[in-house]
Design an enzyme around this catalytic site. Structure first.
Site, short mmCIF file in Angstrom:
data_model
loop_
_atom_site.label_atom_id
_atom_site.label_comp_id
_atom_site.label_asym_id
_atom_site.label_seq_id
_atom_site.Cartn_x
_atom_site.Cartn_y
_atom_site.Cartn_z
N ASP A 15 0.87 -1.17 0.00
CA ASP A 15 0.00 0.00 0.00
C ASP A 15 0.91 1.23 0.00
O ASP A 15 2.11 1.13 0.28
CB ASP A 15 -0.89 -0.03 1.24
CG ASP A 15 -1.72 1.23 1.40
OD1 ASP A 15 -2.46 1.57 0.46
OD2 ASP A 15 -1.60 1.89 2.45
N ASP A 17 -0.34 5.23 0.77
CA ASP A 17 -0.68 6.21 1.79
C ASP A 17 -0.76 5.56 3.16
O ASP A 17 -1.54 4.63 3.38
CB ASP A 17 -2.03 6.86 1.46
CG ASP A 17 -1.99 7.67 0.18
OD1 ASP A 17 -1.27 8.68 0.15
OD2 ASP A 17 -2.67 7.28 -0.79
N ASP A 216 -1.56 -0.42 5.94
CA ASP A 216 -1.84 0.18 7.24
C ASP A 216 -3.32 0.16 7.62
O ASP A 216 -3.67 0.56 8.72
CB ASP A 216 -1.35 1.64 7.27
CG ASP A 216 -2.23 2.55 6.43
OD1 ASP A 216 -2.37 2.28 5.21
OD2 ASP A 216 -2.81 3.51 6.98
#
Length: 332
Positions: A15, A17, A216
């Site tokens: 991922d 961001d 996240d």
């Protein structure tokens, strides 16, 4: 890295961001970790729900932050949304775009005709595609709501409620999707994570048979990995906190947990969720009772299976070391 977590997988699906960067700020350790992954010979793919930038812009952003990449390594929810529309609509169908010009260009490249208003369509609007754009206005949502109520196929690039940035959490595409959901009483087809399409595509282009997902967010990155049948590492550098991890549903539970991407250089058994030396966790009177001593993150890894099995997230520490570790984790 021969004994590191990385050695067990033939590709890492990152991922962006909250995992690699926060807006224009690099998350510490990310450039060094990415360089080590490449030097190890493991394939790298970037799988992002952010539909506001084409792969070339993502590459430029990564390169500017000291992490060179190739457009072929980037897989965005905008690409997945365009592919989903292409599957469901006839060639040349009109698609109303709520999002960036790069999203409109992807719609056009899929053989569909992008428009911004119903009037511009000069006929029926067959589809509505919605991706994140800071320029989205109420007027854009009006056009989309009318088209959706008239029967257009509605595809959302993603439904992330927030977007991590260097300033904190900002409204994400999911917040705008929620507005249209309320206005239309309809549910969109979701192209990005947690749907497995992005991970499946990224793994296929990497020629990977055993990829690892790193992200996240439990509700997108980890849930997408679970849906795709892949192992996952959740990092605590973005949205997920120890408290939200303890409350994770079965569809959102990772294989490993680390503070940040540097965890990829650690041993898999140390990162794996489960009992850890030095810590004892029991369930008593609707609370998780902790005793022992050791690293706080090891305690978190030991807490998770007991919390998930019992459905209890409240904690109590027996002893100064246990209480200090729970405090550092934000669990008291």
């Amino acid at each position: 890295m021969s004994d590191a977590l990385l050695a067990a997988y033939d590709a890492v699906l990152f991922d962006l961001d909250g995992t690699v960067y926060h807006g224009t700020r690099v998350i510490p350790g990310a450039p060094e970790t990415l360089r080590a992954v490449r030097e190890h010979g493991t394939a790298v793919r970037f799988v992002t729900n952010n539909a506001s930038k084409p792969p070339e812009d993502v590459v430029a952003h990564l390169t500017g932050l000291g992490m060179p990449a190739d457009p072929g390594e980037v897989h965005t929810s905008a690409q997945a949304a365009a592919a989903l529309l292409k599957e469901r609509l006839e060639p040349g169908s009109v698609v109303l775009v709520v999002g960036t010009e790069s999203l409109a260009a992807l719609v056009a490249s899929a053989g569909l005709r992008p428009v911004r208003t119903i009037a511009e369509a000069a006929g029926d609007v067959a589809g509505v595609v919605q991706g994140h754009s800071p320029a989205t206005t109420w007027a854009d949502l009006v056009e989309a709501a009318l088209a959706i109520r008239a029967g257009a196929v509605w595809v959302a690039s993603n439904v992330d409620p927030t977007l991590p940035s260097e300033r904190g959490l900002l409204p994400g595409n999911g917040s705008m999707v929620a507005a249209l959901r309320t206005a239309t009483d309809r549910e969109p087809l979701v192209a990005g994570k947690p749907a497995p399409l992005l991970f499946d595509t990224a793994a296929r282009t990497a020629g990977a048979h055993r990829p690892l997902v790193v992200g996240d967010r439990l509700d997108t990155d980890i849930a997408g990995a679970v849906a795709a049948g892949l192992d996952s590492l959740v990092v605590l550098s973005g949205v997920t906190t120890p408290a939200t991890l303890l409350g994770a549903s079965p569809a959102e539970r990772p294989t490993y947990v680390a503070a940040d991407l540097t965890g990829l250089g650690q041993r898999a058994d140390l990162l794996a969720i489960g009992g850890k030396a030095g810590w004892r966790v029991t369930h008593s009177d609707d609370v998780l009772v902790v005793s022992g001593t050791g690293e706080p993150l090891d305690l978190l890894r030991a807490l998770c299976p007991v919390a998930w099995e019992s459905g209890t997230t409240g904690t109590r520490g027996d002893g100064e070391a246990a209480r200090a570790a729970l405090t550092e984790l934000g669990l008291v």
